[in-house]
Every structure is written in structure tokens, then in C-alpha cells.
Design a protein around this motif. Structure first.
Motif, PDB file in Angstrom:
ATOM      1  N   LYS A 127      -4.228  -1.648  -6.085  1.00 38.25           N
ATOM      2  CA  LYS A 127      -5.428  -0.963  -5.583  1.00 38.25           C
ATOM      3  C   LYS A 127      -5.431   0.523  -5.928  1.00 38.25           C
ATOM      4  CE  LYS A 127      -6.268  -3.953  -1.592  1.00 38.25           C
ATOM      5  NZ  LYS A 127      -5.592  -4.063  -0.301  1.00 38.25           N
ATOM      6  N   GLY A 128      -4.303   1.027  -6.423  1.00 35.57           N
ATOM      7  CA  GLY A 128      -4.243   2.433  -6.834  1.00 35.57           C
ATOM      8  C   GLY A 128      -3.207   3.231  -6.069  1.00 35.57           C
ATOM      9  N   ILE A 129      -3.235   4.538  -6.303  1.00 41.74           N
ATOM     10  CA  ILE A 129      -2.282   5.441  -5.648  1.00 41.74           C
ATOM     11  C   ILE A 129      -2.865   5.835  -4.292  1.00 41.74           C
ATOM     12  CG2 ILE A 129      -1.129   7.692  -5.806  1.00 41.74           C
ATOM     13  CD1 ILE A 129      -1.209   7.349  -8.879  1.00 41.74           C
ATOM     14  N   PRO A 130      -2.045   5.775  -3.217  1.00 41.08           N
ATOM     15  CA  PRO A 130      -2.556   6.099  -1.880  1.00 41.08           C
ATOM     16  C   PRO A 130      -3.130   7.514  -1.800  1.00 41.08           C
ATOM     17  CG  PRO A 130      -0.316   5.233  -1.755  1.00 41.08           C
ATOM     18  CD  PRO A 130      -0.618   5.413  -3.188  1.00 41.08           C
ATOM     19  N   GLY A 131      -4.067   7.691  -0.888  1.00 45.03           N
ATOM     20  CA  GLY A 131      -4.695   8.992  -0.713  1.00 45.03           C
ATOM     21  C   GLY A 131      -4.067   9.827   0.379  1.00 45.03           C
ATOM     22  N   ASN A 132      -3.122   9.231   1.138  1.00 42.17           N
ATOM     23  CA  ASN A 132      -2.488   9.992   2.222  1.00 42.17           C
ATOM     24  C   ASN A 132      -1.133   9.385   2.581  1.00 42.17           C
ATOM     25  OD1 ASN A 132      -2.862   7.816   4.122  1.00 42.17           O
ATOM     26  ND2 ASN A 132      -5.023   8.396   4.180  1.00 42.17           N
ATOM     27  N   LYS A 133      -0.418  10.059   3.504  1.00 40.59           N
ATOM     28  CA  LYS A 133       0.951   9.621   3.801  1.00 40.59           C
ATOM     29  C   LYS A 133       0.990   8.352   4.639  1.00 40.59           C
ATOM     30  CE  LYS A 133       1.486  13.068   7.480  1.00 40.59           C
ATOM     31  NZ  LYS A 133       2.160  14.339   7.813  1.00 40.59           N
ATOM     32  N   GLU A 134      -0.065   8.107   5.423  1.00 43.28           N
ATOM     33  CA  GLU A 134      -0.091   6.876   6.223  1.00 43.28           C
ATOM     34  C   GLU A 134      -0.134   5.654   5.292  1.00 43.28           C
ATOM     35  OE1 GLU A 134      -2.057   9.558   6.855  1.00 43.28           O
ATOM     36  OE2 GLU A 134      -1.144  10.206   8.741  1.00 43.28           O
ATOM     37  N   GLN A 135      -0.954   5.737   4.252  1.00 41.97           N
ATOM     38  CA  GLN A 135      -1.024   4.624   3.291  1.00 41.97           C
ATOM     39  C   GLN A 135       0.286   4.476   2.520  1.00 41.97           C
ATOM     40  OE1 GLN A 135      -4.478   5.534   0.874  1.00 41.97           O
ATOM     41  NE2 GLN A 135      -5.894   5.205   2.577  1.00 41.97           N
ATOM     42  N   ARG A 136       0.931   5.608   2.202  1.00 43.39           N
ATOM     43  CA  ARG A 136       2.225   5.533   1.501  1.00 43.39           C
ATOM     44  C   ARG A 136       3.259   4.821   2.381  1.00 43.39           C
ATOM     45  NH1 ARG A 136       0.192  10.020  -1.186  1.00 43.39           N
ATOM     46  NH2 ARG A 136       0.754  10.020  -3.393  1.00 43.39           N
ATOM     47  N   LEU A 137       3.279   5.162   3.671  1.00 38.91           N
ATOM     48  CA  LEU A 137       4.261   4.562   4.584  1.00 38.91           C
ATOM     49  C   LEU A 137       4.004   3.060   4.751  1.00 38.91           C
ATOM     50  CD1 LEU A 137       6.698   5.086   6.411  1.00 38.91           C
ATOM     51  CD2 LEU A 137       5.102   5.614   8.276  1.00 38.91           C
ATOM     52  N   GLU A 138       2.732   2.695   4.804  1.00 33.94           N
ATOM     53  CA  GLU A 138       2.378   1.275   4.924  1.00 33.94           C
ATOM     54  C   GLU A 138       2.889   0.482   3.718  1.00 33.94           C
ATOM     55  OE1 GLU A 138      -1.946  -0.614   5.295  1.00 33.94           O
ATOM     56  OE2 GLU A 138      -1.640   1.096   6.636  1.00 33.94           O
ATOM     57  N   LEU A 139       2.700   1.012   2.524  1.00 32.99           N
ATOM     58  CA  LEU A 139       3.174   0.331   1.314  1.00 32.99           C
ATOM     59  C   LEU A 139       4.702   0.313   1.273  1.00 32.99           C
ATOM     60  CD1 LEU A 139       0.595   1.670  -1.296  1.00 32.99           C
ATOM     61  CD2 LEU A 139       0.694  -0.607  -0.271  1.00 32.99           C
ATOM     62  N   ALA A 140       5.330   1.397   1.697  1.00 33.98           N
ATOM     63  CA  ALA A 140       6.794   1.451   1.718  1.00 33.98           C
ATOM     64  C   ALA A 140       7.341   0.408   2.702  1.00 33.98           C
ATOM     65  CB  ALA A 140       7.276   2.853   2.088  1.00 33.98           C
ATOM     66  N   ALA A 141       6.650   0.213   3.827  1.00 37.72           N
ATOM     67  CA  ALA A 141       7.081  -0.791   4.815  1.00 37.72           C
ATOM     68  C   ALA A 141       7.008  -2.197   4.216  1.00 37.72           C
ATOM     69  CB  ALA A 141       6.211  -0.698   6.074  1.00 37.72           C
ATOM     70  N   LEU A 142       5.953  -2.455   3.461  1.00 34.06           N
ATOM     71  CA  LEU A 142       5.818  -3.753   2.787  1.00 34.06           C
ATOM     72  C   LEU A 142       6.965  -3.962   1.796  1.00 34.06           C
ATOM     73  CD1 LEU A 142       4.013  -6.281   2.170  1.00 34.06           C
ATOM     74  CD2 LEU A 142       2.901  -4.894   0.411  1.00 34.06           C
ATOM     75  N   ILE A 143       7.310  -2.922   1.065  1.00 36.94           N
ATOM     76  CA  ILE A 143       8.407  -2.989   0.091  1.00 36.94           C
ATOM     77  C   ILE A 143       9.729  -3.314   0.800  1.00 36.94           C
ATOM     78  CG2 ILE A 143       9.843  -1.576  -1.454  1.00 36.94           C
ATOM     79  CD1 ILE A 143       7.119  -0.036  -2.113  1.00 36.94           C
ATOM     80  N   VAL A 144      10.009  -2.600   1.883  1.00 38.01           N
ATOM     81  CA  VAL A 144      11.268  -2.810   2.621  1.00 38.01           C
ATOM     82  C   VAL A 144      11.328  -4.237   3.158  1.00 38.01           C
ATOM     83  CG1 VAL A 144      12.520  -2.167   4.732  1.00 38.01           C
ATOM     84  CG2 VAL A 144      11.690  -0.386   3.176  1.00 38.01           C
ATOM     85  N   THR A 145      10.221  -4.716   3.739  1.00 36.93           N
ATOM     86  CA  THR A 145      10.176  -6.076   4.287  1.00 36.93           C
ATOM     87  C   THR A 145      10.453  -7.120   3.206  1.00 36.93           C
ATOM     88  OG1 THR A 145       8.559  -5.333   5.909  1.00 36.93           O
ATOM     89  CG2 THR A 145       8.721  -7.712   5.575  1.00 36.93           C
ATOM     90  N   GLU A 146       9.795  -6.969   2.061  1.00 37.70           N
ATOM     91  CA  GLU A 146       9.966  -7.928   0.962  1.00 37.70           C
ATOM     92  C   GLU A 146      11.389  -7.899   0.402  1.00 37.70           C
ATOM     93  OE1 GLU A 146       7.915 -10.300  -0.611  1.00 37.70           O
ATOM     94  OE2 GLU A 146       6.872 -10.006   1.288  1.00 37.70           O
ATOM     95  N   CYS A 147      11.925  -6.696   0.217  1.00 35.82           N
ATOM     96  CA  CYS A 147      13.280  -6.582  -0.343  1.00 35.82           C
ATOM     97  C   CYS A 147      14.302  -7.187   0.617  1.00 35.82           C
ATOM     98  CB  CYS A 147      13.628  -5.118  -0.638  1.00 35.82           C
ATOM     99  SG  CYS A 147      12.781  -4.492  -2.097  1.00 35.82           S
ATOM    100  N   ASP A 148      14.165  -6.872   1.904  1.00 38.19           N
ATOM    101  CA  ASP A 148      15.082  -7.394   2.904  1.00 38.19           C
ATOM    102  C   ASP A 148      14.998  -8.923   2.951  1.00 38.19           C
ATOM    103  OD1 ASP A 148      17.072  -6.841   4.777  1.00 38.19           O
ATOM    104  OD2 ASP A 148      15.663  -7.019   6.448  1.00 38.19           O
ATOM    105  N   GLY A 149      13.764  -9.445   2.961  1.00 39.83           N
ATOM    106  CA  GLY A 149      13.548 -10.893   3.004  1.00 39.83           C
ATOM    107  C   GLY A 149      14.105 -11.611   1.792  1.00 39.83           C
ATOM    108  N   LYS A 150      14.188 -10.927   0.673  1.00 36.53           N
ATOM    109  CA  LYS A 150      14.694 -11.551  -0.557  1.00 36.53           C
ATOM    110  C   LYS A 150      16.184 -11.270  -0.764  1.00 36.53           C
ATOM    111  CE  LYS A 150      10.448 -11.801  -3.336  1.00 36.53           C
ATOM    112  NZ  LYS A 150       9.396 -11.797  -2.313  1.00 36.53           N
TER     113      LYS A 150
END
Ligand code: THG
Length: 273
Positions: A127-150
Motif C-alpha cells: 500500500k506504500g510507505i506509511p505517513g506517520n509513526k502509528e502506521q509504522r508501528l502497526e506494520l512493525a507489529a505485523l512483522i514481529v508477529t509473523e516472524c515469531d509465528g514462523k
């Protein structure tokens, strides 16, 4: 800080020419030059102009592997190109990068586990590069969840807030610095953080000053690693000084000389960071 040299990138005209001409000597010289100037690892990117990136990546990695065993950050947005670089490097690899998209993570996180690679993940998505830090943190949380789960070891995960040029996104620079701290709350052990430093000054004049000022600020925010130009002496002096001021290195009157990496083609071992 863990330093990844940025100079083997087809974005640079000399590298692009060397790839086309299959001129190994240039690539090997720039690999060793970066190590002599303090790089712990080398980024390898065949650039946007490559018409055969799978084979160009393999050729770049094989050329570098003839002269050093150092860690290589295999840099591409295409999983096929990354797989080719990982296979050619054999060991000591960093996947650069995966975005916060399920299909990309499904392809690359298992490859990182299987190959024992470190993993750089970008806090951005299709969807593109986030426009603020809240969106960055949300994407980072998804990354951590996926990496941990795998089953990926989170101490080997580097999350990149995605640095934008100050001349186009000035209002976001402070937010990007805040993200470096924000990512640390996501897990235990926390993910590491990384930036592509030179992005900050693309299209600006006085690039080195902008780069080293941003680096000092990012270090203060807790940055763990950066892709940067280790041949920029003022940048490297700023890095060592900032780390000394932050009590990450022991101060002495000759701290700059003490911490400048000397000796032919250091490091000899894979760095721990
Ligand atoms: N995050 C991650 N990986 C990355 C980036 C990032 N890899 C690529 C890039 N960004 C980091 N490397 C560079 C390399 C070169 C430049 C910027 C970032 C650069 N090049 C000159 C330019 O575009 O003006 C090339 C021109 C020249 O001097 O010849 O600035 O953010 N994970």
C-alpha cells in the motif's frame, strides 16, 4: 553499531558499468575498501537497471566471496533475486529486505530460517510507505508477529522504519526517529533497528552533513545498524563520537584513533550485532 557498506549498488554508475562488463576487479576493490574503512558487512544490490537480476546478483556475490567471508546483505525487492544471492553466498547472509506483506513474508521468513540468515524487514507494505509513526508501528507489529509465528529468532530481526529524503518528507523525519524507539516495545527480545542512511539526503546538497547529523540523532534514539558509506570519513568520525557520548564506547583522549578500524580488510570474523 553494526555497519553495512552501501557502495555495491547498481544505483552507482561505476557498479552498474562493472556489472554490465562483468568486471570483477572493481567489485572486489570496493568490497575491500569498505571493510578497510570499518564496515562489518556489505550490502549487495544489482540496481534498478539490471535486466537479469537473478544472474547479476549471483555474479556479484560470487565475485565478492572470492575476496572475503564477511556478512553480505542480499538487497532486492524480488524474492527470486534474494534466493539466488543467498545460495551463492553459502553462509553469513542477511536478507534485505522483506516488506510487511503476507505473501512476501511467506516467501522470505522461511528462507531466512532455513538459511540461517538475519532478516531486514521494512515498515512499509504494497500500500506504500506509511505517513506517520502509528502506521509504522502497526506494520512493525505485523512483522514481529509473523516472524515469531514462523520460528524466526527475533534477536536476528532488523526492522527499518524506511527513511525518506528530507527534501520531500521533512515533516516525517522526527516521526522516523521516534519509530526507532517505538519498535523496541514490540517483543522480548526486542527487534533490532536499521536505516538506509543515505536516503535522508537524496536530492539535497551538502549530503554528508545531513547524513552524519541524522545518524547522530538516530543513534541517540537507539539505532542498532545502518547501511551507509563507510568511506565518508567525517560520517565515521561522527558515528564513533556519538557512540562515545552515548556511553556505548569507552572514552579516552585518543578515542577517535582508538576506534578507527585499521588493518587490512577488517573484520576477520562475522560480527555479533
Ligand atoms: N533500507 C534498506 N535497504 C536499502 C535502503 C533502505 N538499500 C538501498 C538503500 N536504501 C541504501 N543504499 C543507498 C545507496 C546509495 C544511495 C542511497 C542509498 C545514493 N546513491 C546516489 C544517489 O542516488 O544520489 C547514487 C548516485 C551516485 O552518487 O553515483 O544516494 O533504506 N533496508
Amino acid at each position: 553499531m553494526f555497519i553495512i557498506g552501501e557502495l555495491i549498488n547498481g544505483m552507482y554508475a561505476n557498479i552498474s558499468r562493472a556489472i554490465k562488463a562483468k568486471d570483477k576487479a572493481i567489485i572486489q576493490k570496493i568490497a575491500l575498501l569498505q571493510l578497510d574503512n570499518g564496515a562489518d558487512a556489505l550490502d549487495v544490490n544489482c540496481g534498478p537497471a539490471s535486466v537479469d537480476p537473478v544472474n547479476d546478483m549471483r555474479w556479484l556475490v560470487e565475485s565478492i566471496r572470492e575476496v572475503t567471508d564477511v556478512e553480505l546483505a542480499i538487497d532486492s525487492s524480488k524474492p527470486k533475486v534474494i534466493a539466488s544471492g543467498i545460495e551463492a553466498a553459502k553462509r553469513g547472509t542477511i536478507i534485505n529486505s522483506v516488506s510487511a506483506d503476507i505473501e512476501k513474508m511467506d516467501a522470505l521468513v522461511p528462507l531466512a530460517v532455513k538459511s540461517g540468515s538475519k532478516l531486514i524487514a521494512l515498515a512499509m507494505s504494497a500500500k506504500g510507505i506509511p505517513g506517520n509513526k502509528e502506521q509504522r508501528l502497526e506494520l512493525a507489529a505485523l512483522i514481529v508477529t509473523e516472524c515469531d509465528g514462523k520460528g524466526f529468532d527475533l534477536s536476528r530481526l532488523y526492522i527499518d522504519p524506511v527513511v525518506l529524503p528530507v527534501n520531500v518528507a521533512q515533516v516525517q523525519i522526527k516521526e522516523i526517529l521516534d519509530s526507532i524507539g517505538d519498535f523496541k516495545i514490540l517483543s522480548a527480545p526486542p527487534p533490532k533497528t536499521i536505516v538506509g542512511l543515505s536516503n535522508i539526503s537524496q536530492g539535497s546538497s551538502g549530503r554528508s552533513l545531513i547524513n552524519r547529523t541524522f545518524l547522530a540523532m538516530a543513534l541517540s534514539a537507539g539505532l542498532d545498524a545502518a547501511i551507509l558509506d563507510p568511506t565518508d570519513k567525517e560520517l565515521m568520525d561522527s558515528l564513533i563520537t556519538a557512540e562515545t557520548l552515548l556511553n556505548r564506547r569507552i572514552y579516552c583522549d585518543s578515542y577517535l584513533d582508538t576506534y578507527k578500524k585499521k588493518g587490512k580488510n577488517a573484520p576477520k570474523k562475522f560480527s555479533q550485532a
